[in-house]
Design an enzyme around this catalytic site. Structure first.
Site, PDB file in Angstrom:
ATOM      1  N   LYS A  97       0.803  -1.220   0.000  1.00 29.52           N
ATOM      2  CA  LYS A  97       0.000   0.000   0.000  1.00 29.52           C
ATOM      3  C   LYS A  97       0.843   1.280   0.000  1.00 29.52           C
ATOM      4  O   LYS A  97       0.461   2.288  -0.572  1.00 29.52           O
ATOM      5  CB  LYS A  97      -0.940   0.016   1.214  1.00 29.52           C
ATOM      6  CG  LYS A  97      -1.979  -1.088   1.238  1.00 29.52           C
ATOM      7  CD  LYS A  97      -3.122  -0.764   0.337  1.00 29.52           C
ATOM      8  CE  LYS A  97      -4.283  -1.752   0.340  1.00 29.52           C
ATOM      9  NZ  LYS A  97      -4.215  -2.968   1.110  1.00 29.52           N
ATOM     10  N   GLU A 119      -9.722   5.832   3.317  1.00 27.27           N
ATOM     11  CA  GLU A 119     -10.526   4.731   3.834  1.00 27.27           C
ATOM     12  C   GLU A 119      -9.580   3.561   4.062  1.00 27.27           C
ATOM     13  O   GLU A 119      -8.500   3.515   3.470  1.00 27.27           O
ATOM     14  CB  GLU A 119     -11.608   4.335   2.824  1.00 27.27           C
ATOM     15  CG  GLU A 119     -11.174   3.356   1.720  1.00 27.27           C
ATOM     16  CD  GLU A 119     -10.075   3.862   0.794  1.00 27.27           C
ATOM     17  OE1 GLU A 119      -9.965   5.093   0.622  1.00 27.27           O
ATOM     18  OE2 GLU A 119      -9.315   3.033   0.264  1.00 27.27           O
ATOM     19  N   SER A 385       1.715  -9.795  -1.144  1.00 35.28           N
ATOM     20  CA  SER A 385       1.315  -8.395  -0.942  1.00 35.28           C
ATOM     21  C   SER A 385       1.574  -7.851   0.456  1.00 35.28           C
ATOM     22  O   SER A 385       1.790  -6.646   0.612  1.00 35.28           O
ATOM     23  CB  SER A 385      -0.162  -8.215  -1.306  1.00 35.28           C
ATOM     24  OG  SER A 385      -0.985  -9.088  -0.552  1.00 35.28           O
TER      25      SER A 385
HETATM   26  C1  LIG Z   1      -5.133  -4.041   1.079  1.00 35.78           C
HETATM   27  C2  LIG Z   1      -4.484  -5.315   0.865  1.00 35.78           C
HETATM   28  C3  LIG Z   1      -4.865  -6.173  -0.187  1.00 35.78           C
HETATM   29  C4  LIG Z   1      -6.054  -5.911  -1.069  1.00 35.78           C
HETATM   30  O1  LIG Z   1      -6.031  -4.714  -1.777  1.00 35.78           O
HETATM   31  P1  LIG Z   1      -5.663  -4.644  -3.319  1.00 35.78           P
HETATM   32  O2  LIG Z   1      -5.947  -3.239  -3.670  1.00 35.78           O
HETATM   33  O3  LIG Z   1      -6.543  -5.614  -4.022  1.00 35.78           O
HETATM   34  O4  LIG Z   1      -4.235  -4.990  -3.448  1.00 35.78           O
HETATM   35  C5  LIG Z   1      -4.140  -7.337  -0.396  1.00 35.78           C
HETATM   36  N1  LIG Z   1      -3.110  -7.669   0.401  1.00 35.78           N
HETATM   37  C6  LIG Z   1      -2.724  -6.882   1.428  1.00 35.78           C
HETATM   38  C7  LIG Z   1      -1.578  -7.319   2.267  1.00 35.78           C
HETATM   39  C8  LIG Z   1      -3.387  -5.687   1.693  1.00 35.78           C
HETATM   40  O5  LIG Z   1      -2.993  -4.914   2.709  1.00 35.78           O
END
Ligand SMILES: *Cc1c(COP(=O)(O)O)cnc(C)c1O
Length: 403
Positions: A97, A119, A385
Site C-alpha cells: 500500500k 478509507e 502483498s
Molecule cells: C489491502 C491489501 C490487499 C487488497 O487490496 P488490493 O488493492 O486488491 O491490493 C491485499 N493484500 C494486502 C496485504 C493488503 O494490505
C-alpha cells in the site's frame, strides 16, 4: 468485439478513464472541480522529473525498495513449478500500500492540499497513509468500518500512534465499502483543502489509473529481477489476490501487453462462492456503479449492493477496479477464488515451509497454486502483498480451534 482485440493497451484507459465499458467518473457535483483538477494534472505531475526523483528517493530509502524476488525452493518442489515470491511484505509498514501513498502524498503537496483523508479495510492503507502524513506533517483522518476496527486492532493502534484520527463507519456491514462511503462524504464537505488518498485501483477516474501507475513499480522490478536470474523478464504466470485490485494491478502492469504471460487474479470466496457469504465479485457481480466508477459489482437485481464476506478485511469488498473488470471481460485475466478456510490453511502452510507469515489477503493467492495445473517448466511469480502481523489474532484463534 473491437474492444477486445490484441491491440488493446490495458495500461492506458481512454481520456474519460474507461477500460472497455468500465471506469469513468460518476461523482457528486461538489467533487467535480477537485476530480477535474486531478484528472488534468496527474499525468503531468507524475511525468515531472523532479516529482519522479522525489518519489523514487522515498521508495528507495524510506520504503526499502527494490523489494526482493525470492525463489521459494520448498514451495516450488511441492507444487512442481518454479515459484518466485515478490516480497511486498518487506515494504515499510508491511504491505504494498505504501507505494501508492508515497506517490499520492507528494502529489497532494504539489496540489497545495493541507489535509488527507483515506478509507481502510485491513488497516494497511490507513497505516501507510498515516505514515506518509507523519513524514510530511499533514493532518490525517482515516475512515474504517467498525467491524474492521475490531478485527485489525494492531493497525488501529499504529494509526493512532502515527497521529491519525480513526473514524468508525457504522453503516451496512461496517467494513471497507462503508468506510469508503464515509470517506467520500467527508471529502464532499471540504473538497478544496483536502486530498482523498484512495487505497486501491477503484474510485472515479483518474484514481484507478493513477494508483496502478504508482503500484507499477512492483512489476517494473519483477522484470529486471527475473531476467537477472532466469535470463528472461517474462514469467509464465503472475498470481495476485484482488480486493480492489491494487497489488494485482502493480504486479500485472508491465506484463499487461505481454500476451504470453498469464495473469491470475484471486478473489475471496468467503464461505464458498455460492454460500451467500462471499466476496468473489466477478463470479457473483454484474455491471454497475460503485464508489465513483462503473465496474463489476455484487448487487441485487434492483441495484442494491450486496454485503460481501471475507475472513480478510482487505478483500471484503463488493467490487473490483475497472481495469480488472475489463481484464475479466476480455479474458486477458484469469479469475480464480479461494475460501476463508483455504486461505487460513495456506497462511499456516507458507509459514511452515518458507518461514514467511503472510497477510490473510495474500494467503488467498497461494491457495490457488495447486489448482493451476502447473508444469515443471512454468515460472510463476506470486505477489506476496503483505505480512501477517496484523492477522495474528485470527491465526491464534485458528490454532486454538485446531488444538
Ligand atoms: C489491502 C491489501 C490487499 C487488497 O487490496 P488490493 O488493492 O486488491 O491490493 C491485499 N493484500 C494486502 C496485504 C493488503 O494490505
Amino acid at each position: 468485439m473491437h474492444l477486445f482485440n490484441e491491440l488493446t493497451n490495458y495500461q492506458q484507459p481512454s481520456e474519460e478513464g474507461y477500460y472497455g465499458q468500465y471506469g469513468g467518473a460518476y461523482i457528486p457535483e461538489m467533487l467535480y472541480s477537485n476530480v477535474e483538477t486531478l484528472k488534468t494534472q496527474y499525468l503531468q505531475i507524475m511525468d515531472d522529473p523532479a516529482f519522479k526523483a522525489e518519489v523514487e528517493a522515498l521508495l528507495k530509502d524510506y520504503v526499502g525498495r527494490p523489494t526482493p524476488l525470492f525463489y521459494a525452493e520448498r514451495l516450488s518442489a511441492e507444487i512442481g513449478a518454479k515459484i518466485y515470491l515478490k516480497r511486498e511484505d518487506l515494504c515499510h509498514t508491511g504491505a504494498h500500500k505504501i507505494n501508492n501513498t508515497v506517490g499520492q502524498i507528494i502529489l497532494a503537496q504539489r496540489l497545495g492540499k493541507k489535509k488527507i483523508i483515506a478509507e481502510t479495510g485491513a488497516g494497511q492503507h490507513g497505516v501507510a497513509t498515516a505514515t506518509v502524513c507523519a513524514l510530511k506533517g499533514m493532518e490525517c483522518v482515516v475512515y474504517m468500518g467498525e467491524k474492521d476496527i475490531e478485527r485489525q486492532a494492531p493497525n488501529v493502534a499504529r494509526m493512532k500512534m502515527l497521529g491519525a484520527t480513526v473514524v468508525p463507519a457504522k453503516s451496512g456491514s461496517k467494513t471497507l465499502k462503508d468506510a469508503t462511503n464515509e470517506a467520500i462524504r467527508a471529502w464532499i464537505n471540504e473538497p478544496d483543502t483536502t486530498h482523498y488518498i484512495i487505497g486501491s485501483v477503484v474510485g472515479p477516474h483518474p484514481y484507478p489509473d493513477m494508483v496502478a501507475r504508482f503500484q507499477s513499480v512492483i512489476s517494473a522490478e519483477m522484470r529486471t529481477q527475473l531476467e537477472a536470474v532466469t535470463g528472461s523478464p517474462l514469467p509464465t504466470h503472475v498470481v495476485a489476490c484482488v480486493g480492489g485490485g491494487s497489488n494485482a494491478a502493480g504486479a500485472f502492469y508491465h506484463y499487461l501487453n505481454e500476451p504470453t504471460v498469464e495473469l491470475i487474479a484471486v478473489e475471496a470466496a468467503g464461505h464458498g462462492v455460492h454460500s451467500g457469504m462471499s466476496a468473489a465479485t466477478t463470479q457473483l457481480g454484474s455491471a454497475g456503479i460503485l464508489h465513483g466508477s462503473k465496474s463489476i459489482v455484487m448487487q441485487t437485481k434492483d441495484g442494491q449492493v450486496v454485503e460481501p464476506h471475507s475472513i480478510s478485511a482487505g478483500l471484503d469488498y463488493p467490487g473490483i477496479g475497472p481495469l480488472h473488470a475489463f481484464l475479466y471481460e476480455s479474458k486477458r485475466g484469469t479469475f480464480m477464488s479461494a475460501t476463508d478456510e483455504a486461505a487460513l490453511k495456506w497462511a499456516f502452510h507458507l509459514s511452515e515451509i518458507e518461514g514467511i507469515i503472510p497477510a490473510l489477503e495474500t494467503a488467498h493467492a497461494f491457495a490457488v497454486l495447486p489448482e493451476m495445473n502447473l508444469k515443471p517448466t512454468d515460472v510463476v511469480i506470486v505477489c506476496l502483498s503483505g505480512r501477517g502481523d496484523k492477522d495474528l489474532a485470527t491465526y491464534m484463534q485458528a490454532m486454538d480451534m485446531k488444538s
